[in-house]
Design a protein around this motif. Structure first.
Motif, PDB file in Angstrom:
ATOM      1  N   GLY A 149      14.339  -7.873  12.052  1.00 35.14           N
ATOM      2  CA  GLY A 149      13.322  -7.175  11.523  1.00 35.14           C
ATOM      3  C   GLY A 149      12.455  -6.458  10.194  1.00 35.14           C
ATOM      4  N   GLN A 150      12.684  -8.292  10.042  1.00 34.24           N
ATOM      5  CA  GLN A 150      12.657  -8.600   7.960  1.00 34.24           C
ATOM      6  C   GLN A 150      11.630  -9.669   8.520  1.00 34.24           C
ATOM      7  OE1 GLN A 150      16.075 -10.191   7.095  1.00 34.24           O
ATOM      8  NE2 GLN A 150      17.519  -8.405   6.700  1.00 34.24           N
ATOM      9  N   THR A 151      11.419 -10.490   9.148  1.00 33.51           N
ATOM     10  CA  THR A 151      10.448 -11.028   9.755  1.00 33.51           C
ATOM     11  C   THR A 151       9.221 -10.879  11.008  1.00 33.51           C
ATOM     12  OG1 THR A 151      11.082 -12.967  10.884  1.00 33.51           O
ATOM     13  CG2 THR A 151      10.709 -13.461   8.619  1.00 33.51           C
ATOM     14  N   CYS A 152       8.180 -11.001  10.690  1.00 34.12           N
ATOM     15  CA  CYS A 152       6.875 -10.846  12.028  1.00 34.12           C
ATOM     16  C   CYS A 152       5.901 -10.396  10.947  1.00 34.12           C
ATOM     17  CB  CYS A 152       6.836  -9.769  12.031  1.00 34.12           C
ATOM     18  SG  CYS A 152       8.264 -10.175  13.889  1.00 34.12           S
ATOM     19  N   PRO A 153       4.577 -10.377  11.421  1.00 39.89           N
ATOM     20  CA  PRO A 153       3.410 -10.028  11.341  1.00 39.89           C
ATOM     21  C   PRO A 153       3.531  -8.553  10.792  1.00 39.89           C
ATOM     22  CG  PRO A 153       2.420 -10.902  13.524  1.00 39.89           C
ATOM     23  CD  PRO A 153       3.977 -10.652  12.682  1.00 39.89           C
ATOM     24  N   ASP A 154       2.463  -8.303   9.942  1.00 41.03           N
ATOM     25  CA  ASP A 154       2.606  -6.711   8.530  1.00 41.03           C
ATOM     26  C   ASP A 154       1.114  -6.306   7.941  1.00 41.03           C
ATOM     27  OD1 ASP A 154       4.126  -5.073   8.087  1.00 41.03           O
ATOM     28  OD2 ASP A 154       5.352  -5.351   7.556  1.00 41.03           O
ATOM     29  N   ILE A 155       1.017  -5.318   7.929  1.00 36.45           N
ATOM     30  CA  ILE A 155      -0.060  -5.404   7.244  1.00 36.45           C
ATOM     31  C   ILE A 155      -0.218  -3.704   6.644  1.00 36.45           C
ATOM     32  CG2 ILE A 155      -2.150  -3.742   7.747  1.00 36.45           C
ATOM     33  CD1 ILE A 155      -2.261  -4.635  10.375  1.00 36.45           C
ATOM     34  N   PHE A 156      -0.588  -4.036   4.784  1.00 37.57           N
ATOM     35  CA  PHE A 156      -0.680  -3.454   4.150  1.00 37.57           C
ATOM     36  C   PHE A 156      -0.984  -2.597   3.409  1.00 37.57           C
ATOM     37  CE2 PHE A 156       3.298  -5.961   4.290  1.00 37.57           C
ATOM     38  CZ  PHE A 156       4.433  -5.176   4.533  1.00 37.57           C
ATOM     39  N   GLU A 157      -1.036  -1.804   2.889  1.00 36.43           N
ATOM     40  CA  GLU A 157      -2.538  -0.669   1.915  1.00 36.43           C
ATOM     41  C   GLU A 157      -1.863  -0.556   0.788  1.00 36.43           C
ATOM     42  OE1 GLU A 157      -4.873   3.074   1.079  1.00 36.43           O
ATOM     43  OE2 GLU A 157      -3.668   2.932   2.659  1.00 36.43           O
ATOM     44  N   LYS A 191      -0.490  -3.204  -6.001  1.00 35.76           N
ATOM     45  CA  LYS A 191       1.264  -2.862  -5.639  1.00 35.76           C
ATOM     46  C   LYS A 191       0.731  -2.195  -4.328  1.00 35.76           C
ATOM     47  CE  LYS A 191       3.360  -2.391  -9.677  1.00 35.76           C
ATOM     48  NZ  LYS A 191       3.690  -3.585 -10.428  1.00 35.76           N
ATOM     49  N   ILE A 192       1.663  -2.813  -3.447  1.00 36.52           N
ATOM     50  CA  ILE A 192       2.053  -2.500  -1.792  1.00 36.52           C
ATOM     51  C   ILE A 192       2.365  -1.263  -2.060  1.00 36.52           C
ATOM     52  CG2 ILE A 192       2.745  -2.563   0.034  1.00 36.52           C
ATOM     53  CD1 ILE A 192       3.747  -5.743  -0.442  1.00 36.52           C
ATOM     54  N   VAL A 193       1.315  -0.080  -1.480  1.00 38.98           N
ATOM     55  CA  VAL A 193       1.369   1.648  -1.690  1.00 38.98           C
ATOM     56  C   VAL A 193       2.694   1.375   0.074  1.00 38.98           C
ATOM     57  CG1 VAL A 193       0.099   3.477  -1.374  1.00 38.98           C
ATOM     58  CG2 VAL A 193      -1.090   2.025  -3.134  1.00 38.98           C
ATOM     59  N   ARG A 194       1.477   1.280   1.262  1.00 38.77           N
ATOM     60  CA  ARG A 194       2.259   1.622   2.323  1.00 38.77           C
ATOM     61  C   ARG A 194       2.523   0.512   3.464  1.00 38.77           C
ATOM     62  NH1 ARG A 194      -0.953   5.494   6.303  1.00 38.77           N
ATOM     63  NH2 ARG A 194      -3.662   5.126   5.302  1.00 38.77           N
ATOM     64  N   ARG A 195       2.752   0.942   4.515  1.00 45.76           N
ATOM     65  CA  ARG A 195       2.659  -0.039   5.854  1.00 45.76           C
ATOM     66  C   ARG A 195       1.865   0.571   6.294  1.00 45.76           C
ATOM     67  NH1 ARG A 195       8.065  -1.150   7.379  1.00 45.76           N
ATOM     68  NH2 ARG A 195       7.727  -3.932   6.956  1.00 45.76           N
ATOM     69  N   ILE A 196       1.445  -0.148   6.792  1.00 49.25           N
ATOM     70  CA  ILE A 196       0.028   0.565   7.922  1.00 49.25           C
ATOM     71  C   ILE A 196       0.571  -0.113   9.333  1.00 49.25           C
ATOM     72  CG2 ILE A 196      -2.116  -0.212   9.020  1.00 49.25           C
ATOM     73  CD1 ILE A 196      -1.982   1.652   5.937  1.00 49.25           C
ATOM     74  N   GLY A 197       1.274   0.655  10.362  1.00 48.51           N
ATOM     75  CA  GLY A 197       1.447   0.655  11.829  1.00 48.51           C
ATOM     76  C   GLY A 197       3.526   1.087  11.764  1.00 48.51           C
ATOM     77  N   ALA A 198       3.663   0.078  12.690  1.00 46.94           N
ATOM     78  CA  ALA A 198       5.242   0.135  12.963  1.00 46.94           C
ATOM     79  C   ALA A 198       5.647  -0.696  12.097  1.00 46.94           C
ATOM     80  CB  ALA A 198       5.485  -0.557  14.447  1.00 46.94           C
ATOM     81  N   SER A 199       7.076  -1.083  11.581  1.00 45.57           N
ATOM     82  CA  SER A 199       7.467  -2.023  11.016  1.00 45.57           C
ATOM     83  C   SER A 199       8.451  -3.665  11.930  1.00 45.57           C
ATOM     84  CB  SER A 199       8.764  -1.226  10.321  1.00 45.57           C
ATOM     85  OG  SER A 199       9.972  -0.964  11.670  1.00 45.57           O
TER      86      SER A 199
END
Length: 89
Positions: free
Chosen positions: A30-38, A13-21
C-alpha cells in the motif's frame, strides 16, 4: 506555439490524490506504486517508472521533451481509476 512553462516553486504542495490509492489498487504494501496527485498550482504530479531511455526515440515527430522532463510510465489501471477525479477544466 511555445510550450507552457512549469515553475516549481518552494511553496508547491500536493493538494489531493487523483484516483485510487495504491492499496485500493492491490499493492501488497500500500506504499509503492504509480500515483497521480493534483498540486496547489493546478498542475499534476505523477509517480511512475522512469522510461525516458526506452521511449524517447519512440516519441512521434510532433512530440518532444525538454532536458528537465522525463517520460514515466503508469499502469493503465492507475489512469483509468483516476479518470473520475480528473477535473473537466
Amino acid at each position: 506555439m511555445a510550450r507552457p512553462s512549469i515553475h516549481l516553486g518552494t511553496d508547491l504542495k500536493i493538494v489531493r490524490r487523483i484516483g485510487a490509492s495504491p492499496r485500493e489498487r492491490g499493492s501488497a504494501t500500500g506504499q509503492t506504486c504509480p500515483d497521480i496527485f493534483e498540486l496547489s498550482d493546478g498542475n499534476f504530479a505523477v509517480i511512475g517508472t522512469e522510461a525516458t531511455a526506452v521511449l524517447d526515440s519512440e516519441l512521434p515527430r510532433d512530440a518532444a521533451r525538454a532536458e528537465d522532463e522525463r517520460i514515466v510510465v503508469i499502469s493503465r489501471e492507475t489512469l483509468l481509476r483516476a479518470k473520475a477525479d480528473i477535473p473537466e477544466a
